[in-house]
Design a protein around this motif. Sequence first.
Motif, PDB file in Angstrom:
ATOM      1  N   LYS A   2     -11.780   8.496 -15.086  1.00 46.39           N
ATOM      2  CA  LYS A   2     -11.224   9.788 -15.493  1.00 46.39           C
ATOM      3  C   LYS A   2      -9.753   9.842 -15.087  1.00 46.39           C
ATOM      4  O   LYS A   2      -9.439   9.764 -13.895  1.00 46.39           O
ATOM      5  CB  LYS A   2     -12.018  10.917 -14.827  1.00 46.39           C
ATOM      6  N   ILE A   3      -8.871   9.959 -16.075  1.00 46.05           N
ATOM      7  CA  ILE A   3      -7.433   9.963 -15.818  1.00 46.05           C
ATOM      8  C   ILE A   3      -6.868  11.318 -16.230  1.00 46.05           C
ATOM      9  O   ILE A   3      -7.022  11.742 -17.380  1.00 46.05           O
ATOM     10  CB  ILE A   3      -6.726   8.846 -16.593  1.00 46.05           C
ATOM     11  N   LYS A   4      -6.209  11.977 -15.306  1.00 44.52           N
ATOM     12  CA  LYS A   4      -5.610  13.286 -15.570  1.00 44.52           C
ATOM     13  C   LYS A   4      -4.110  13.125 -15.758  1.00 44.52           C
ATOM     14  O   LYS A   4      -3.417  12.590 -14.885  1.00 44.52           O
ATOM     15  CB  LYS A   4      -5.885  14.252 -14.417  1.00 44.52           C
ATOM     16  N   ILE A   5      -3.613  13.586 -16.898  1.00 47.69           N
ATOM     17  CA  ILE A   5      -2.177  13.599 -17.172  1.00 47.69           C
ATOM     18  C   ILE A   5      -1.663  15.005 -16.912  1.00 47.69           C
ATOM     19  O   ILE A   5      -2.209  15.980 -17.447  1.00 47.69           O
ATOM     20  CB  ILE A   5      -1.887  13.221 -18.636  1.00 47.69           C
ATOM     21  N   VAL A   6      -0.623  15.105 -16.110  1.00 47.84           N
ATOM     22  CA  VAL A   6       0.004  16.403 -15.866  1.00 47.84           C
ATOM     23  C   VAL A   6       1.375  16.416 -16.524  1.00 47.84           C
ATOM     24  O   VAL A   6       2.265  15.649 -16.149  1.00 47.84           O
ATOM     25  CB  VAL A   6       0.135  16.707 -14.362  1.00 47.84           C
ATOM     26  N   ASN A   7       1.526  17.267 -17.536  1.00 49.04           N
ATOM     27  CA  ASN A   7       2.839  17.546 -18.111  1.00 49.04           C
ATOM     28  C   ASN A   7       3.437  18.652 -17.268  1.00 49.04           C
ATOM     29  O   ASN A   7       2.942  19.787 -17.305  1.00 49.04           O
ATOM     30  CB  ASN A   7       2.688  17.987 -19.570  1.00 49.04           C
ATOM     31  N   PRO A   8       4.490  18.399 -16.494  1.00 46.67           N
ATOM     32  CA  PRO A   8       4.969  19.409 -15.555  1.00 46.67           C
ATOM     33  C   PRO A   8       5.573  20.650 -16.190  1.00 46.67           C
ATOM     34  O   PRO A   8       5.800  21.634 -15.486  1.00 46.67           O
ATOM     35  CB  PRO A   8       6.032  18.665 -14.729  1.00 46.67           C
ATOM     36  N   ASN A   9       5.860  20.616 -17.500  1.00 44.22           N
ATOM     37  CA  ASN A   9       6.332  21.851 -18.119  1.00 44.22           C
ATOM     38  C   ASN A   9       5.157  22.636 -18.692  1.00 44.22           C
ATOM     39  O   ASN A   9       4.014  22.163 -18.701  1.00 44.22           O
ATOM     40  CB  ASN A   9       7.437  21.588 -19.161  1.00 44.22           C
ATOM     41  N   THR A  10       5.416  23.832 -19.157  1.00 44.74           N
ATOM     42  CA  THR A  10       4.340  24.742 -19.555  1.00 44.74           C
ATOM     43  C   THR A  10       4.210  24.887 -21.067  1.00 44.74           C
ATOM     44  O   THR A  10       3.612  25.847 -21.549  1.00 44.74           O
ATOM     45  CB  THR A  10       4.581  26.134 -18.923  1.00 44.74           C
ATOM     46  N   THR A  11       4.733  23.940 -21.828  1.00 48.97           N
ATOM     47  CA  THR A  11       4.643  23.973 -23.290  1.00 48.97           C
ATOM     48  C   THR A  11       3.426  23.173 -23.727  1.00 48.97           C
ATOM     49  O   THR A  11       3.439  21.934 -23.743  1.00 48.97           O
ATOM     50  CB  THR A  11       5.922  23.399 -23.921  1.00 48.97           C
ATOM     51  N   TRP A  12       2.375  23.878 -24.095  1.00 50.89           N
ATOM     52  CA  TRP A  12       1.098  23.229 -24.369  1.00 50.89           C
ATOM     53  C   TRP A  12       1.118  22.393 -25.647  1.00 50.89           C
ATOM     54  O   TRP A  12       0.353  21.443 -25.788  1.00 50.89           O
ATOM     55  CB  TRP A  12      -0.019  24.267 -24.411  1.00 50.89           C
ATOM     56  N   GLY A  13       1.960  22.736 -26.616  1.00 50.26           N
ATOM     57  CA  GLY A  13       2.068  21.901 -27.803  1.00 50.26           C
ATOM     58  C   GLY A  13       2.490  20.489 -27.440  1.00 50.26           C
ATOM     59  O   GLY A  13       1.965  19.496 -27.972  1.00 50.26           O
ATOM     60  N   MET A  14       3.431  20.369 -26.523  1.00 47.93           N
ATOM     61  CA  MET A  14       3.877  19.064 -26.048  1.00 47.93           C
ATOM     62  C   MET A  14       2.766  18.375 -25.265  1.00 47.93           C
ATOM     63  O   MET A  14       2.555  17.155 -25.394  1.00 47.93           O
ATOM     64  CB  MET A  14       5.122  19.226 -25.172  1.00 47.93           C
ATOM     65  N   THR A  15       2.039  19.143 -24.481  1.00 50.60           N
ATOM     66  CA  THR A  15       0.947  18.583 -23.683  1.00 50.60           C
ATOM     67  C   THR A  15      -0.121  17.963 -24.570  1.00 50.60           C
ATOM     68  O   THR A  15      -0.657  16.890 -24.274  1.00 50.60           O
ATOM     69  CB  THR A  15       0.335  19.677 -22.788  1.00 50.60           C
ATOM     70  N   ARG A  16      -0.422  18.620 -25.681  1.00 46.82           N
ATOM     71  CA  ARG A  16      -1.414  18.064 -26.612  1.00 46.82           C
ATOM     72  C   ARG A  16      -0.920  16.754 -27.228  1.00 46.82           C
ATOM     73  O   ARG A  16      -1.701  15.810 -27.422  1.00 46.82           O
ATOM     74  CB  ARG A  16      -1.759  19.095 -27.684  1.00 46.82           C
ATOM     75  N   ASP A  17       0.375  16.680 -27.549  1.00 44.33           N
ATOM     76  CA  ASP A  17       0.931  15.424 -28.077  1.00 44.33           C
ATOM     77  C   ASP A  17       0.848  14.306 -27.035  1.00 44.33           C
ATOM     78  O   ASP A  17       0.550  13.148 -27.361  1.00 44.33           O
ATOM     79  CB  ASP A  17       2.393  15.623 -28.499  1.00 44.33           C
ATOM     80  N   ILE A  18       1.133  14.649 -25.789  1.00 44.10           N
ATOM     81  CA  ILE A  18       1.078  13.668 -24.705  1.00 44.10           C
ATOM     82  C   ILE A  18      -0.354  13.178 -24.509  1.00 44.10           C
ATOM     83  O   ILE A  18      -0.605  11.986 -24.310  1.00 44.10           O
ATOM     84  CB  ILE A  18       1.644  14.275 -23.405  1.00 44.10           C
ATOM     85  N   GLU A  19      -1.307  14.096 -24.573  1.00 42.89           N
ATOM     86  CA  GLU A  19      -2.713  13.710 -24.435  1.00 42.89           C
ATOM     87  C   GLU A  19      -3.125  12.732 -25.531  1.00 42.89           C
ATOM     88  O   GLU A  19      -3.797  11.722 -25.267  1.00 42.89           O
ATOM     89  CB  GLU A  19      -3.606  14.941 -24.471  1.00 42.89           C
ATOM     90  N   ALA A  20      -2.702  13.017 -26.762  1.00 41.85           N
ATOM     91  CA  ALA A  20      -3.021  12.119 -27.878  1.00 41.85           C
ATOM     92  C   ALA A  20      -2.419  10.734 -27.655  1.00 41.85           C
ATOM     93  O   ALA A  20      -3.059   9.708 -27.916  1.00 41.85           O
ATOM     94  CB  ALA A  20      -2.521  12.713 -29.186  1.00 41.85           C
ATOM     95  N   ALA A  21      -1.172  10.701 -27.144  1.00 40.99           N
ATOM     96  CA  ALA A  21      -0.521   9.414 -26.869  1.00 40.99           C
ATOM     97  C   ALA A  21      -1.252   8.653 -25.778  1.00 40.99           C
ATOM     98  O   ALA A  21      -1.394   7.427 -25.839  1.00 40.99           O
ATOM     99  CB  ALA A  21       0.936   9.643 -26.477  1.00 40.99           C
ATOM    100  N   GLY A  22      -1.742   9.367 -24.766  1.00 41.05           N
ATOM    101  CA  GLY A  22      -2.470   8.716 -23.689  1.00 41.05           C
ATOM    102  C   GLY A  22      -3.823   8.195 -24.119  1.00 41.05           C
ATOM    103  O   GLY A  22      -4.248   7.102 -23.719  1.00 41.05           O
ATOM    104  N   LYS A  23      -4.517   8.955 -24.961  1.00 40.07           N
ATOM    105  CA  LYS A  23      -5.852   8.551 -25.412  1.00 40.07           C
ATOM    106  C   LYS A  23      -5.800   7.365 -26.374  1.00 40.07           C
ATOM    107  O   LYS A  23      -6.782   6.631 -26.506  1.00 40.07           O
ATOM    108  CB  LYS A  23      -6.536   9.725 -26.108  1.00 40.07           C
ATOM    109  N   ARG A  24      -4.690   7.193 -27.029  1.00 40.60           N
ATOM    110  CA  ARG A  24      -4.585   6.197 -28.101  1.00 40.60           C
ATOM    111  C   ARG A  24      -4.953   4.790 -27.645  1.00 40.60           C
ATOM    112  O   ARG A  24      -5.588   4.026 -28.392  1.00 40.60           O
ATOM    113  CB  ARG A  24      -3.161   6.219 -28.648  1.00 40.60           C
TER     114      ARG A  24
END
Length: 244
Positions: A2-24
């Motif tokens: 289980k790997i948790k990615i923390v986007n330190p800013n509060t813009t969730w649209g960006m967080t979802r993009d980062i999650e997709a990049a990590g899962k890829r």
Amino acid sequence: MKIKIVNPNTTWGMTRDIEAAGKRYAWSGTEVYAVSPSTGPESIESQYDEYLAVPGLLSEILKGDREEGADAFIIACFGEPGLMAAREVTDKPVVGIAQAAFITAKMIAPSFSILYVLPRAEPLVRNALALHKDEPFCRSCRSTGLGVLDFHRDPEAGLKALEEQGRRCIDEDGAESIVLGCAGFAAFMDQLEERLGVPVIDGAGPAVKLCEMLVGIGRKTVKTGFWAPPEPKQIFGLDDIRKY
């Protein structure tokens, strides 16, 4: 795993993009999930922003460690705010996307250039280079002239700016690969690599693979010396951190 990615800013649209990049690129048995803290700036483009982001980031690291059963953590901001503090509060691996991108770039090319957001963010980029001792491999750092949120408001303009500056990195600076110096650039990686004709590296995917490797071989963060747990003391006004 289980790997948790923390986007330190509060813009969730960006967080979802980062999650997709990590899962890829994650293994099929790896759970990758990304969050934004409940407090912090909507984007990180200055040292002021970085410092404001750290309490929320540490809260999410602690939550993942104590409550969510995370095996490793990724700090998804190129300046890697709070990286050393995060390594103090958990014995799980904590990987920053800048370090992951630099490691990857050096393994496939003799040099790289970094594309980042506003000109004022250059010290944050150079701080990451200095922290990981990678200045000798970096040919240049070039600003796109756009803010983090501009890339979400107008992706076409963002891609154009990345392509223009990326071409200058190759033609004028001699870079043989490009490192994306913002977690919000992840969605542009494939298109940019096709247009530039050199490897383009976003740090999220490599960070996931580094976490998988470290957890897979049973390595944890050393808890003596520099990354020993912080001494217990009163902390006022930061409930999520104080309760631990």
